[in-house]
Each structure stands twice: as C-alpha cells, then as structure tokens.
Motif scaffolding. Structure first.
Motif, PDB file in Angstrom:
ATOM      1  N   GLY A  27       0.814  -1.211   0.000  1.00 26.74           N
ATOM      2  CA  GLY A  27       0.000   0.000   0.000  1.00 26.74           C
ATOM      3  C   GLY A  27       0.845   1.258   0.000  1.00 26.74           C
ATOM      4  N   ALA A  28       1.964   1.245   0.703  1.00 28.10           N
ATOM      5  CA  ALA A  28       2.864   2.396   0.713  1.00 28.10           C
ATOM      6  C   ALA A  28       3.612   2.506  -0.611  1.00 28.10           C
ATOM      7  N   ARG A  33       0.596   5.431   0.719  1.00 23.18           N
ATOM      8  CA  ARG A  33       0.046   5.591   2.063  1.00 23.18           C
ATOM      9  C   ARG A  33       1.160   5.720   3.086  1.00 23.18           C
ATOM     10  N   SER A  34       0.867   6.438   4.157  1.00 23.68           N
ATOM     11  CA  SER A  34       1.822   6.585   5.248  1.00 23.68           C
ATOM     12  C   SER A  34       1.826   5.321   6.092  1.00 23.68           C
ATOM     13  N   GLY A  37      -1.434   4.320   7.323  1.00 19.92           N
ATOM     14  CA  GLY A  37      -2.447   4.092   6.292  1.00 19.92           C
ATOM     15  C   GLY A  37      -3.134   5.336   5.776  1.00 19.92           C
ATOM     16  N   ALA A  38      -2.667   6.524   6.170  1.00 22.74           N
ATOM     17  CA  ALA A  38      -3.322   7.772   5.765  1.00 22.74           C
ATOM     18  C   ALA A  38      -2.892   8.179   4.356  1.00 22.74           C
ATOM     19  N   PRO A  39      -3.817   8.734   3.562  1.00 25.13           N
ATOM     20  CA  PRO A  39      -3.472   9.242   2.228  1.00 25.13           C
ATOM     21  C   PRO A  39      -2.785  10.600   2.344  1.00 25.13           C
ATOM     22  N   ARG A 171       5.393   6.253  -1.994  1.00 19.34           N
ATOM     23  CA  ARG A 171       5.514   6.950  -0.707  1.00 19.34           C
ATOM     24  C   ARG A 171       6.783   7.793  -0.680  1.00 19.34           C
ATOM     25  N   LEU A 244      -5.574   8.926  -5.054  1.00 15.89           N
ATOM     26  CA  LEU A 244      -4.916   8.648  -3.775  1.00 15.89           C
ATOM     27  C   LEU A 244      -5.695   9.152  -2.570  1.00 15.89           C
ATOM     28  N   ALA A 245      -6.295  10.334  -2.691  1.00 18.16           N
ATOM     29  CA  ALA A 245      -6.901  10.997  -1.532  1.00 18.16           C
ATOM     30  C   ALA A 245      -8.421  11.104  -1.702  1.00 18.16           C
ATOM     31  N   GLY A 466      -4.945   0.448  -2.457  1.00 15.98           N
ATOM     32  CA  GLY A 466      -4.662   1.555  -1.562  1.00 15.98           C
ATOM     33  C   GLY A 466      -5.549   2.760  -1.736  1.00 15.98           C
ATOM     34  N   THR A 468      -8.480   5.323  -1.253  1.00 14.96           N
ATOM     35  CA  THR A 468      -9.158   5.635  -0.007  1.00 14.96           C
ATOM     36  C   THR A 468     -10.664   5.660  -0.184  1.00 14.96           C
TER      37      THR A 468
END
Length: 472
Positions: A27-28, A33-34, A37-39, A171, A244-245, A466, A468
């Motif tokens: 996912g990263a 993702r961080s 798991g945050a976008p 990432r 991504l977001a 990944g 969101t």
C-alpha cells in the motif's frame, strides 16, 4: 563544474535518501500511504502534482520556446498546464460518476482487452519518454552529447534516483516531492529577482516580444488547446495522484497545482524571452543567459533543472511500477515486482536516450498527438456516458498513432509529404493540421459508432490498491 555546484548536488542526493522512507507493505509502495495508512494531504498532493509536472524537460522547453518565439512560445507551453483542470474533470467522472478506481477498469468494461492494450501502449511510451527526456537534460547540463561528463552525469543521477525510488516507491516520491518543490520555488524566486534586476529587462518588451501571425508561436498555442483535453489522461503520473486521496483533497490539490504550475512555467519562460530579445547573432539560449547573468545565476538555473528532473524521475518510476504490476497485472502486487518494473523502465528510457533522440519538444508533440485518440473517449464515453462500438475506438487510436508517426518523420526530416501535397511547410503548422485531422477522424468515428447510453456492467468496481474511501 564548480565545487559549490558539486556540493549542492551531493546534498540534494543525501537529503532525498534521508527523506525517502522504506516501504514495508504494498500500500505504501504503490499507493503512497503513510505508515498509519493515511493518504496524502492537500499540501503534499499539490506540491507532488506541481513538481512532477514541472519537470526538467518542461522548464528547458518553456525557456527555449520563449527564446525563439517570445511571449507566444511561453504562453503556448504554459497552456499545457490547463491539463490539471481537464485532468480533474476526468478523475471526477471516472471515480465518482462511473465508480472506477483506475482508468484501465473503465476502458476494459467499455472496449475490452483491446481498449486497455491500446491505452497501456500509449502510457508506456509516455513513461519511457519521461525517463529519457529528463536524463537528457541532466546530461546536457554537464557536457555535450556523448562526452564523458554527459554520460557520467546521466549514470550518476540514474543510480541515485533509482535507488531511493526502489526504497520507498510512491511513498518515497511523495515525501521527496515536497522537499524538491520547496527547493524549486526558492530557485525560481532567485532567478526572478535576478531577471527583474537586469538593466535591459522590460515588461513592455517582454509582452510585445511576439508578432500576431500564426507562425510566430501562436500555432503552438492552438496545438496546446487541442491536446489539453486528452493530454492528462495519458499521463499516469498525474492520473495516479487523482486516485490517492478523498474527493475534497483531490479537487483542491488539482486546482492549486494548475495555477501554481502555470505561474512557474511563465516565470521560467520569462528568462527565455529576455535572452531572446538580447541574444547576439547565432547565440544560443545557454550562452546568452551565461553572458547576461553570470555563473552564479546559471548555477541556480541548472540546479532548478536538476531538482525538477529528480522529482519527475522518481514519480515516473513509481507510476511505472504501478502500471506494470497493479494496472496491467504483469505480476503479483509485491514490492519486489514493483522494483523490477522500475529497473526495466529505467533501462528502456536509457535505450531511447542513447539511441540518438534529442529533440525535447518533439517528445511532447509526439506524445500529445498520440494521446489525442483519448479525446473522443473522454467526450463520448467518460463525460457523455455513451456506449460506442469497438471499431470507433480502434479507428481513433489508429488515426492518432498515424498522426504522431507522421509528425515525428516530418519534424525529423525523414519524410516530406505535407509540403508538396498539402502546401504546409512550417513544422508547427504541420503539427496543427495533424492534430485537427486526428480530432476530426476520432470524434467522427465515435459519433458514427454510438449505440446509446452505456449500461452499468458488473465489471470490476474495486479501487486500485490503496485507494481511499470517498468523502463528498
């Protein structure tokens, strides 16, 4: 190369490595993702969009076009950055109207395997062109084509960028983009201060540096206005960042990236306009800038090119990994397979580079012409929601590929067809005619091949790895 320049490059490489986190899960690596798991947020996504689209080729091409065509050349190249707004409209429709997590899923449902195969060919060539074009700029900063300095610079920058890109994937690209964009803004500010402090600089002279005939650069502006509808869709670096977001973050990032990019390109192109107005007989852009501004400002100029090249290269490599592994499903979505894809695309770009390709704008023109087969897809299928026959799609694709090949051969002097047959002799007038023909053929085929509204199928609606949850 001065000692200070070498130290600045070494520092840039070290900081990029330190900022690039090691991806521990897919996912990263593929979705940015961080660790929690945050976008990405608005600032990160905006800076990443800007710095990955203001690549070294763009900065240098903007300056060169402005040098030869004045303000018309500057405006023409800046017009390509309207792609952020058309790109946002494409992403909005794909994600929120049609419910797909990537472009390939949408094309597969409407046009089958042929739809995705044609698309993957175009974006694959686009990624390869980004690798070779940015490495070319880096090489030319250090020496003439084929010299030891030219080759050594390309190898060194390739190794550095490939190493930290392999470390963290998308990432790492997002993290380093913020740093690199900050440096680019500082460099542009220094260059503008130096420009405005020049005794010979005049806003009036800059604005009146072009005539009003088509051949004074406005033909390039018209080409950009025709290509800007489809150009973003064939650029996976931009499109990947559209998934991504959440919806609000994505909207804000694309809008801010659009106006910031246009201003940055115009700022850099202003150097080219100024140099063009004061250039001596037969004097090149670099030679004129060196004479006018001296070595210190030219060091900043070259650093801006290298920073933008690194940023674009790492983003191109992360998109290459996602294209091959996640979108094309050529292997399991593992970090190891992503790294293999990065290496393959890097070697492919180097092969293009040492194959003798050195026309920067030709890469933009050919790539943009090839992308125009997507214009009717956007108008009729993505925005119009129309069901269109496969033959229409393939006709549009064939027309765009033929147009791109024709321009490449005409611009390179390998073919002289359009002058004797059509009476069009100016290179960029030829490009304009080709673009109009490609649009007419493609849209005409789609208009004839309509079969009513597209009925929502049971195709794959899962977001890419990944993606969101949506937030309206």
């Amino acid at each position: 190369m001065s000692v200070s320049f070498a130290l600045a490059l070494a520092a840039l490489a070290v900081v990029s490595f330190l900022l690039a986190p090691r991806a521990r899960e897919a996912g990263a690596f593929f979705a940015g993702r961080s660790d929690d798991g945050a976008p990405p947020g608005v600032l990160t996504l905006t800076f990443s969009l800007v710095t990955t689209w203001i690549f070294a080729r763009s900065l240098l091409t903007a300056a060169i076009l402005a040098f030869y065509y004045g303000v018309a050349g500057a405006i023409a190249y800046a017009a390509y950055y309207l792609s952020f707004f058309t790109g946002l409209a494409i992403v909005e429709s794909i994600r929120h109207r049609h419910g797909y997590g990537n472009l390939q899923g949408f094309l597969a449902d409407r046009f089958g395997r042929a739809g995705t195969a044609c698309f993957n060919v175009v974006i694959g060539v686009r990624l390869l062109s980004e690798v070779f074009a940015n490495l070319l700029v880096i090489g030319l900063i250090f020496g003439a084509t084929g010299t030891d300095a030219y080759t050594a610079a390309i190898i060194a920058m390739t190794v550095v960028t490939l190493a930290y890109s392999m470390l963290g994937g998308l990432r790492a690209s997002l993290r380093t983009d913020v740093f690199q964009m900050s440096l680019l803004l500082v460099a542009l500010a220094v260059l503008l201060v130096a420009l405005f402090g020049q005794d010979g600089w005049s806003l009036g002279a800059t604005l009146s540096s072009s005539g009003w005939t088509l051949d004074s650069g406005w033909n390039l502006f018209l080409v950009a206005l025709l290509q800007v509808w489809s150009y973003p869709m064939h650029d996976p670096v931009m499109m990947d960042r559209g998934f991504l977001a959440d919806r609000r973050t994505t909207r804000r990032a694309f809008v801010h990236a659009g106006w910031i990019s246009i201003l940055c390109i115009l700022a850099f192109a202003a150097l080219g306009v100024h140099a063009g107005l004061l250039a001596g007989e037969g004097e090149s852009l670099n030679a004129t800038l060196e004479r006018l501004f001296g070595p210190t400002v030219m060091t900043v100029f070259n650093l801006a090119l290298i920073v933008s090249a690194l940023s674009t290269l790492d983003s191109t490599l992360s998109s290459s990994a996602k294209l091959a592994v996640v979108d094309m499903k050529l292997g399991r979505p593992t970090i190891a397979n992503g790294r293999i894809a990065m290496l393959v695309f890097t070697l492919g770009g180097i092969a293009f580079l040492f194959g003798g390709t050195d026309d920067l704008y030709a890469a933009v023109a050919v790539s943009g012409t090839a992308s125009m087969y997507l214009a009717p897809v956007i108008f009729f299928s993505i925005w119009g929601g129309r069901d269109v026959a496969l033959w229409s799609y393939l006709t549009a694709f064939a027309a765009a590929m033929a147009g791109a090949a024709l321009y490449f051969l005409e611009a390179g002097g390998h073919l002289a067809f359009m002058g004797p047959v059509l009476g069009v002799d100016v290179k960029y007038d030829k490009l304009l005619v080709i673009c109009i023909a490609v649009l007419v053929i493609g849209n005409g085929a789609f208009a004839l091949g309509q079969r009513g509204r597209f009925r929502q199928s049971a195709g794959d609606r899962r977001a890419t790895l990944g993606a969101t949850a949506e937030a309206d």
